[in-house]
Motif scaffolding. Structure first.
Motif, mmCIF file in Angstrom:
data_model
loop_
_atom_site.group_PDB
_atom_site.id
_atom_site.type_symbol
_atom_site.label_atom_id
_atom_site.label_comp_id
_atom_site.label_asym_id
_atom_site.label_seq_id
_atom_site.Cartn_x
_atom_site.Cartn_y
_atom_site.Cartn_z
ATOM 1 N N GLU A 2 -4.596 11.698 -2.657
ATOM 2 C CA GLU A 2 -4.007 10.492 -3.231
ATOM 3 C C GLU A 2 -2.975 10.845 -4.300
ATOM 4 O OE1 GLU A 2 -7.146 7.969 -4.595
ATOM 5 O OE2 GLU A 2 -7.945 7.673 -2.592
ATOM 6 N N LYS A 32 0.227 11.873 -2.679
ATOM 7 C CA LYS A 32 0.969 10.706 -2.180
ATOM 8 C C LYS A 32 1.752 10.044 -3.303
ATOM 9 C CE LYS A 32 -2.141 9.378 1.561
ATOM 10 N NZ LYS A 32 -3.084 8.347 2.038
ATOM 11 N N VAL A 33 1.108 9.889 -4.457
ATOM 12 C CA VAL A 33 1.771 9.269 -5.605
ATOM 13 C C VAL A 33 2.942 10.130 -6.058
ATOM 14 C CG1 VAL A 33 1.484 8.636 -8.027
ATOM 15 C CG2 VAL A 33 -0.259 8.002 -6.361
ATOM 16 N N LYS A 46 -10.167 14.084 -1.660
ATOM 17 C CA LYS A 46 -9.587 12.752 -1.512
ATOM 18 C C LYS A 46 -8.688 12.431 -2.703
ATOM 19 C CE LYS A 46 -10.837 7.911 -0.995
ATOM 20 N NZ LYS A 46 -11.919 6.929 -0.977
ATOM 21 N N SER A 47 -9.134 12.738 -3.902
ATOM 22 C CA SER A 47 -8.331 12.489 -5.093
ATOM 23 C C SER A 47 -7.045 13.311 -5.075
ATOM 24 C CB SER A 47 -9.123 12.833 -6.350
ATOM 25 O OG SER A 47 -10.248 12.006 -6.468
#
Length: 52
Positions: free
Chosen positions: A40, A43-44, A36-37
């Motif tokens: 994310e 995405k950033v 999950k990290s």
């Protein structure tokens, strides 16, 4: 190859089963949180690349 545990065999074996289960659960949660990290973070990074 199992040692003679006498009347405590059930308790000891269940303790091993529960301990191994908890360890597997911790590994699973860690892997899931890591994925999950990572998603994310990607995405950033994509947003940064688009916006300069």
């Amino acid at each position: 190859m199992i040692p003679d545990l006498g009347k405590y065999a059930d308790t000891v074996l269940w303790s091993y089963v529960v301990s191994i289960g908890l360890l597997l659960a911790l590994v699973l949660v860690s892997v899931m949180r890591g994925r999950k990290s990572q998603a994310e973070l990607e995405k950033v990074e994509q947003r940064i690349k688009r916006n300069g």
